[in-house]
Write a protein that holds these residues in place. Structure first.
Motif: not given
Length: 347
Positions: A176-181, A208-214, A217-223, A243-252
């Motif tokens: 349900l949380d995923r459905f709401i977001l 906190e909003v970005i983390e909830a969206l990620i 599964g709403a990574e496009d909105k989080a971005a 940014q480091l969890t969302l962007r690929k490839p990982f940026d060291f």
């Protein structure tokens, strides 16, 4: 509510779960009509609805029923398990003067201030409105229309009581949380950010909003929110970690930038990044992150423990034991509470 002729500025409804006999009657159109008549001008009905063990279609049923009566609604997401539906006969607009008044109220009460800081890690009212308001009226309309149904919950046809019970053990966590977001709009969050007068001081609330969206599964909105946040707060540890969890490839190189910041929260956010890759079973990346984290913060027992877990996942037993031993030296309670480590020590 039935037993008085008074009118109220606020009616708070925190019933138990709707599958319990009689409780679903507090989610019917008749109850909402009664509450509407008993509200003073600009009065608000606030009703808790859980988002665990509850079907999206049942949540949509409640929202449709509420919309029949109240022309204005909002949704507050307390956590992934709890929501509050807000409804009023007048527009629900956030007014900067009212926020300042609310902040003075918080500052005047040590109890309220301490509770907010304990449970939400901030007593900043603006930050709370930014991080907890999840859906406006348009978002709730998307929720109510999602299942294509026209059903309502009525006293004479109390569907919710039986449907909620039938679905109780059939649902996975966070459904349900995923459905709401999924009904949230990144554009609305940005409008909300500006309307509240937020700035770089509110980077953690935006995180906190970005983390909830990620998590939903709403990574496009989080971005979208992340790009905006980094423009406003380029050195926010929370947003850099996002940014480091969302962007690929990982940026060291960006990891090094995060680790170089003088903020004490860096170690927590860096651990969060590593655990993201652990959960994704990308153990090589996770190990690299935790090795660097242990070098930068050699007294972090959490970092050493997480490094040990990832070495174990890679089958590198000797390195895992060394990392576990170091974690135990830094935090003996953690070491002796760990059954596998206790067993090894007894040998």
């Amino acid at each position: 509510v039935q037993g008085t002729d008074e009118r109220f500025d606020l009616i708070l409804s925190e019933p138990s779960n709707p599958w319990i006999a009689g409780v679903a009657n507090l989610f019917t159109r008749e109850f909402y009509e009664l509450a509407s008549r008993k509200l003073a001008p600009r009065g608000i009905l606030a009703q808790w609805v859980q988002s665990y063990a509850f079907a999206p279609s049942d949540y949509a049923l409640i929202v449709r029923t509420l919309e029949d009566v109240f022309p204005h609604q909002r949704l507050i997401r307390i956590s992934e398990s709890d929501t509050i539906l807000i409804a009023s006969n007048e527009p629900l607009e956030l007014d900067p003067a009212a926020l300042r008044t609310a902040q003075r109220l918080v500052e005047s009460s040590s109890i309220i201030k301490a509770d907010l800081e304990e449970f939400y890690r901030t007593s900043d009212v603006t930050a709370l409105f930014l991080s907890r308001f999840a859906l406006d009226e348009q978002g709730l309309r998307r929720v109510s229309a999602a299942d294509g149904s026209n059903e309502r919950n009525l006293d004479r046809d109390c569907r919710l009581e039986f449907r909620a019970a039938r679905n109780l053990y059939a649902l996975r966590d966070k459904t349900l949380d995923r459905f709401i977001l999924s009904a949230a709009r990144s554009e609305w969050f940005l409008e909300h950010y500006k309307q509240l007068g937020c700035d770089g001081r509110h980077a953690n609330a935006l995180h906190e909003v970005i983390e909830a969206l990620i998590g939903a599964g709403a990574e496009d909105k989080a971005a979208v929110l992340l790009d905006f946040g980094l423009h406003d707060s380029p050195d926010s540890p929370a947003l850099l970690a996002d940014q480091l969890t969302l962007r690929k490839p990982f940026d060291f190189a960006e990891l090094e930038r995060l680790l170089a910041l003088p903020d004490r929260s860096v170690v927590d956010h860096a651990n969060r990044i590593g655990l993201h890759f652990t959960a994704a079973r990308e153990f090589d990346t996770a190990v690299t992150i935790f090795v660097r984290l242990c070098e930068r913060f050699p007294k972090s027992a959490t970092a050493w423990t997480n490094l040990a877990a990832n070495y174990t996942a890679q089958g590198k037993r000797e390195q895992a034991e060394q990392a576990e031993r170091r974690a135990g030296e830094l935090d003996p309670a953690r070491y002796f509470d760990h059954p596998r480590l206790m067993q090894r020590q007894s040998r």
